[in-house]
Design a protein around this motif. Sequence first.
Motif, PDB file in Angstrom:
ATOM      1  N   CYS A   1       0.827  -1.212   0.000  1.00  0.00           N
ATOM      2  CA  CYS A   1       0.000   0.000   0.000  1.00  0.00           C
ATOM      3  C   CYS A   1       0.860   1.260   0.000  1.00  0.00           C
ATOM      4  CB  CYS A   1      -0.929  -0.007   1.210  1.00  0.00           C
ATOM      5  SG  CYS A   1      -2.268  -1.227   1.100  1.00  0.00           S
ATOM      6  N   LEU A   2       1.969   1.222   0.710  1.00  0.00           N
ATOM      7  CA  LEU A   2       2.879   2.368   0.745  1.00  0.00           C
ATOM      8  C   LEU A   2       3.591   2.544  -0.595  1.00  0.00           C
ATOM      9  CD1 LEU A   2       4.414   1.861   4.310  1.00  0.00           C
ATOM     10  CD2 LEU A   2       2.994   3.797   3.594  1.00  0.00           C
ATOM     11  N   GLU A   3       4.056   1.431  -1.159  1.00  0.00           N
ATOM     12  CA  GLU A   3       4.772   1.481  -2.442  1.00  0.00           C
ATOM     13  C   GLU A   3       3.875   1.978  -3.567  1.00  0.00           C
ATOM     14  OE1 GLU A   3       6.132  -2.480  -2.969  1.00  0.00           O
ATOM     15  OE2 GLU A   3       7.673  -2.356  -1.400  1.00  0.00           O
TER      16      GLU A   3
ATOM     17  N   LYS B   1       1.390   3.906  -3.183  1.00  0.00           N
ATOM     18  CA  LYS B   1       0.816   5.197  -2.778  1.00  0.00           C
ATOM     19  C   LYS B   1      -0.697   5.118  -2.580  1.00  0.00           C
ATOM     20  CE  LYS B   1       4.446   8.218  -4.606  1.00  0.00           C
ATOM     21  NZ  LYS B   1       5.464   7.170  -4.531  1.00  0.00           N
TER      22      LYS B   1
ATOM     23  N   VAL C   1      -1.705   4.495   0.475  1.00  0.00           N
ATOM     24  CA  VAL C   1      -1.745   5.154   1.782  1.00  0.00           C
ATOM     25  C   VAL C   1      -0.477   5.981   1.949  1.00  0.00           C
ATOM     26  CG1 VAL C   1      -3.107   3.268   2.787  1.00  0.00           C
ATOM     27  CG2 VAL C   1      -0.610   3.265   3.048  1.00  0.00           C
ATOM     28  N   ILE C   2      -0.531   6.939   2.847  1.00  0.00           N
ATOM     29  CA  ILE C   2       0.624   7.778   3.162  1.00  0.00           C
ATOM     30  C   ILE C   2       0.856   7.719   4.662  1.00  0.00           C
ATOM     31  CG2 ILE C   2       1.589  10.109   3.147  1.00  0.00           C
ATOM     32  CD1 ILE C   2      -0.196  10.689   0.711  1.00  0.00           C
ATOM     33  N   LYS C   3       2.079   7.435   5.052  1.00  0.00           N
ATOM     34  CA  LYS C   3       2.424   7.348   6.467  1.00  0.00           C
ATOM     35  C   LYS C   3       2.938   8.700   6.950  1.00  0.00           C
ATOM     36  CE  LYS C   3       5.105   4.425   9.624  1.00  0.00           C
ATOM     37  NZ  LYS C   3       6.089   3.307   9.700  1.00  0.00           N
ATOM     38  N   THR C   4       2.358   9.172   8.041  1.00  0.00           N
ATOM     39  CA  THR C   4       2.800  10.433   8.630  1.00  0.00           C
ATOM     40  C   THR C   4       4.148  10.227   9.303  1.00  0.00           C
ATOM     41  OG1 THR C   4       0.491  11.068   9.033  1.00  0.00           O
ATOM     42  CG2 THR C   4       2.197  12.285  10.227  1.00  0.00           C
ATOM     43  N   VAL C   5       5.163  10.946   8.863  1.00  0.00           N
ATOM     44  CA  VAL C   5       6.529  10.765   9.354  1.00  0.00           C
ATOM     45  C   VAL C   5       6.590  10.987  10.870  1.00  0.00           C
ATOM     46  CG1 VAL C   5       8.915  11.555   9.208  1.00  0.00           C
ATOM     47  CG2 VAL C   5       7.497  11.490   7.143  1.00  0.00           C
TER      48      VAL C   5
ATOM     49  N   ILE D   1      -1.966   6.941   9.512  1.00  0.00           N
ATOM     50  CA  ILE D   1      -1.968   6.585   8.094  1.00  0.00           C
ATOM     51  C   ILE D   1      -3.102   7.337   7.401  1.00  0.00           C
ATOM     52  CG2 ILE D   1      -2.528   4.737   6.452  1.00  0.00           C
ATOM     53  CD1 ILE D   1       0.228   4.342   7.425  1.00  0.00           C
ATOM     54  N   SER D   2      -2.805   7.940   6.256  1.00  0.00           N
ATOM     55  CA  SER D   2      -3.829   8.618   5.459  1.00  0.00           C
ATOM     56  C   SER D   2      -4.122   7.792   4.209  1.00  0.00           C
ATOM     57  CB  SER D   2      -3.363  10.022   5.050  1.00  0.00           C
ATOM     58  OG  SER D   2      -3.101  10.806   6.186  1.00  0.00           O
TER      59      SER D   2
ATOM     60  N   THR E   1      -5.232   7.592   0.416  1.00  0.00           N
ATOM     61  CA  THR E   1      -5.284   8.459  -0.763  1.00  0.00           C
ATOM     62  C   THR E   1      -6.534   8.155  -1.582  1.00  0.00           C
ATOM     63  OG1 THR E   1      -4.058   6.904  -2.156  1.00  0.00           O
ATOM     64  CG2 THR E   1      -2.754   8.469  -0.851  1.00  0.00           C
TER      65      THR E   1
END
Length: 231
Positions: A196-198, A200, A202-206, A211-212, A214
Amino acid sequence: MIEEDSVIHIENQISAIAGAIAEPARVKILCSLMNGQAWTATELGTISGVSPSTTSSHLDKLVKSGLISCLQQGRHRYYSITRCEIAELLEKMMTISITPVPILKTKTPSHLRHARTCYDHLAGEVAVKIYQSMFEQQWLSDDQTSLSEHGLKQFEKLGIKINSNSKRKRACPCLDWSERHFHLGGEAGANLLSYCLEQKLVIKTVGHREISITTKGKKFLQRWFNFCPTF
């Protein structure tokens, strides 16, 4: 005699782990490491609210107990949880530590309740719905402790590889402490989050567990798991 020695050894290990966790500042340190990232002693000291010398003592105890590991890189030492089972243990402890009330209302902030990380896999409302959908679509075995053959094929269709030789469980139910239902843990859960991250989705808050999802991710969830988050 050998069996008795083994039992005593296990009892001592359990006692050591329980002793390491049984301190509020050390619990804060462990919980701050639940996002899967490594942090310095200074950063962890700020989070736990204790002096540098006390932080050092706490970290030393956690390292010796095997709950966290330390990596020296240049002048800095970075601390992280040793393995996913530790994070899963902490997640379960969060569940049982919340005092029951007549009408159960979660105190988890909404942005974390919707979607977050549980060490290296997804947690929160979205993760629970994914798990429920997987079970309804028979991606999981009847006892929900592993992936079914159909589930493995579906992961292959997505392009998510599951290592059959891994010592880690392919899939396992992990109790979500805010939703009080299971989400997907194990290798399948970790690889799904990585995918999911690869992609995009979802986006992980640093620096945080948030998790957001998209727009692309919402379409993915609708297509594969029959639901679309409204947040």
